[in-house]
Motif scaffolding. Structure first.
Motif, PDB file in Angstrom:
ATOM      1  N   LYS A 252      33.237  43.111  32.068  1.00  0.00           N
ATOM      2  CA  LYS A 252      34.006  43.244  33.411  1.00  0.00           C
ATOM      3  C   LYS A 252      33.731  41.866  34.207  1.00  0.00           C
ATOM      4  O   LYS A 252      34.850  41.455  34.773  1.00  0.00           O
ATOM      5  CB  LYS A 252      33.277  44.373  34.134  1.00  0.00           C
ATOM      6  N   ARG A 255      36.469  39.622  32.532  1.00  0.00           N
ATOM      7  CA  ARG A 255      37.760  39.949  33.132  1.00  0.00           C
ATOM      8  C   ARG A 255      38.217  39.396  34.631  1.00  0.00           C
ATOM      9  O   ARG A 255      39.056  38.853  34.802  1.00  0.00           O
ATOM     10  CB  ARG A 255      37.951  41.510  33.278  1.00  0.00           C
ATOM     11  N   GLU A 258      38.655  35.666  33.988  1.00  0.00           N
ATOM     12  CA  GLU A 258      39.838  35.373  33.385  1.00  0.00           C
ATOM     13  C   GLU A 258      41.420  35.747  34.028  1.00  0.00           C
ATOM     14  O   GLU A 258      42.274  34.995  34.135  1.00  0.00           O
ATOM     15  CB  GLU A 258      40.018  35.954  31.967  1.00  0.00           C
ATOM     16  N   THR A 259      41.126  36.781  35.047  1.00  0.00           N
ATOM     17  CA  THR A 259      42.419  37.397  35.522  1.00  0.00           C
ATOM     18  C   THR A 259      42.264  37.168  37.142  1.00  0.00           C
ATOM     19  O   THR A 259      43.273  37.382  37.604  1.00  0.00           O
ATOM     20  CB  THR A 259      42.644  38.585  35.045  1.00  0.00           C
ATOM     21  N   TYR A 262      39.849  43.109  39.622  1.00  0.00           N
ATOM     22  CA  TYR A 262      38.718  43.896  39.302  1.00  0.00           C
ATOM     23  C   TYR A 262      39.010  45.188  39.943  1.00  0.00           C
ATOM     24  O   TYR A 262      40.001  45.420  40.635  1.00  0.00           O
ATOM     25  CB  TYR A 262      37.416  43.317  40.280  1.00  0.00           C
TER      26      TYR A 262
END
Length: 460
Positions: A252, A255, A258-259, A262
């Motif tokens: 998590k 993520r 990277e992006t 959340y």
């Protein structure tokens, strides 16, 4: 700042170039190929001194009080590098300023002269207040050893970028202070730096603390609550002891990196956040990756720019600087304490496996044992002996002679205190008797002393 010898400029600077520098907000000076300062803009004059005190002098005389260029005095010289490479060069220097010494990031750019004549060099100076050696900023990073300057140079390089930073080093080396330095030297300095102590958060609460939760997401969640990630929006998220993040939660966090998205616990809505991540660990993350205890992809996302923090034993010459600075922090105002030379020598001799944190604790303990206004060697000895069984106390009630104090061994035989090379050199300089007597004073055999001296000579 002494005026020093004036030098003759090799050429006259173009008025338009001088006017351009005057319009810049950051401190700039203009140099010729002979290191002579031709002009200094208003920002430089406000921060580093009047134009009359620098123009017509060499940059190395003004900034370092050297009689020769930096590269001839054991320092890196950006002008020499730019002259050879033909491009902008950057170095970190410890400069003399009207307020004392402070670290300055130098950016030096070559500018071609007219009609293929001698060129010029524009030098931009960006102070690093988090590493100043004086004033309020002395509560930041302090040191001047090569190992410290190498680390600080990396901080200055990466701070203005968006790159994720991984701070690696032993416990007590000041990783949180360095994280603050990265944040304060970045464009995010006006927003929050939010620390997350990954080692203290239980796995069951880690996700909700980091990402927040919605009302009713779990028992006791009586209202929605934002997490630390939201608090760091626009600023910096500092993941301390990142090696302790549980494996199920590492994906998590990956993520998020990277992006930039959340979800709160108990929500299906994706949230976006703009933050920079600085992480720190005393663990060997590469070994943890090999053992399957840390995600490899997360490791590479966190370690875009890794920085090694040297332990105190590798920072030759920094212990005395730190001792004086830390003493000011641990002694409550208005009390003022000074360190005697003998006390500093004793402090310098210790190995400090707990690094700067251990030095700070020792100084605080020493200050409590001192009733006067000056800390002497015997106060340091008493602080070192605190907590030791009586059989291991040495020289607490009966301080060693002044020569032994100058040896910086805190009244302990060499076999009980790890004496570094610098302390042994001071021992040789202070001792007036034979090597046999020196060995006895240090509490070691003549053979052991001979081996140390032989190794010391071999390093020269």
């Amino acid at each position: 700042m002494s005026r020093g010898s004036a030098v003759t400029p090799s050429t006259t600077p173009p008025p338009e170039l001088v006017s351009f520098l005057e319009s810049l907000a950051e401190p700039h000076i203009l140099l010729d190929v002979g290191y002579c300062i031709l002009a200094a803009n208003a920002a430089y004059r406000r921060q580093f001194g009047s134009e009359s005190s620098v123009v017509g002098r060499t940059c190395h005389a003004v900034s370092h009080r050297f009689n020769v260029p930096c590269d001839q005095a054991g320092e890196s010289c950006p002008l020499a590098q730019a002259r050879d490479s033909g491009r902008c060069e950057r170095v970190l220097h410890l400069h003399h300023t009207p307020l004392g010494e402070e670290y300055v990031q130098i950016e030096l750019t070559p500018v071609a002269g007219a009609n293929n004549g001698p060129g010029f060099f524009v030098e931009k100076m960006v102070p690093l207040p988090v590493a100043a050696q004086h004033g309020p900023s002395a509560h930041g990073l302090i040191g001047r050893s090569p190992a410290f300057q190498k680390m600080l140079g990396l901080v200055a390089r990466v701070a203005p970028s968006r790159a994720a930073v991984l701070l690696m080093g032993e416990s007590g080396t000041g990783k949180e202070l360095v994280a603050h330095a990265v944040h304060q030297s970045s464009s995010r300095a006006r927003r929050a730096l939010v620390p997350v102590d990954c080692a203290s958060l239980p796995e069951a609460l880690f996700e909700s603390e980091l990402f927040g939760h919605e009302k009713g997401a779990f028992t006791g969640a009586t209202q929605a609550r934002p997490g630390l990630v939201e608090a760091a929006d626009g600023g910096t998220l500092f993941l301390d002891e990142v090696g302790d993040i549980p494996l199920p939660l590492q994906v998590k966090l990956l993520r998020l990196l990277e992006t930039g998205t959340y979800r709160r616990v108990g929500s299906t809505d994706q949230r976006h956040v703009d933050l920079r991540v600085v992480s720190a660990t005393h663990r060997n993350l590469q070994r943890m990756v090999a053992e399957g205890r840390f995600r490899e992809d997360l490791y590479y996302r966190l370690s875009i720019f890794p920085i090694y923090l040297p332990p105190l034993r590798e920072r030759q010459g920094d212990r005395a600087l730190l001792a004086h600075a830390l003493l000011e922090r641990v002694v409550p105002s208005p009390r003022v304490l000074q360190l005697s030379d003998a006390a500093v020598a004793l402090l310098e001799a210790q190995r400090y496996p707990g690094n700067v944190r251990e030095l700070r604790n020792l100084l605080e303990r020493t200050a409590l044992l001192c009733d006067g206004d000056a800390i002497e060697a015997e106060h340091v000895q008493q602080a070192l002996a605190c907590g030791l069984p009586p059989s291991e106390e040495r020289g607490v009630s009966d301080p060693p002679p002044i020569e032994a104090q100058a040896l910086a061994i805190a009244g302990l035989p060499l076999r009980h205190t790890a004496m570094d090379d610098d302390a042994l050199r001071r021992a040789l300089a202070a001792h007036q008797g034979s090597r046999v007597a020196l060995a006895q004073q240090l509490g070691v055999s003549e053979r052991s002393l001979y081996r140390r001296l032989k190794a010391l000579n071999a390093k020269r």
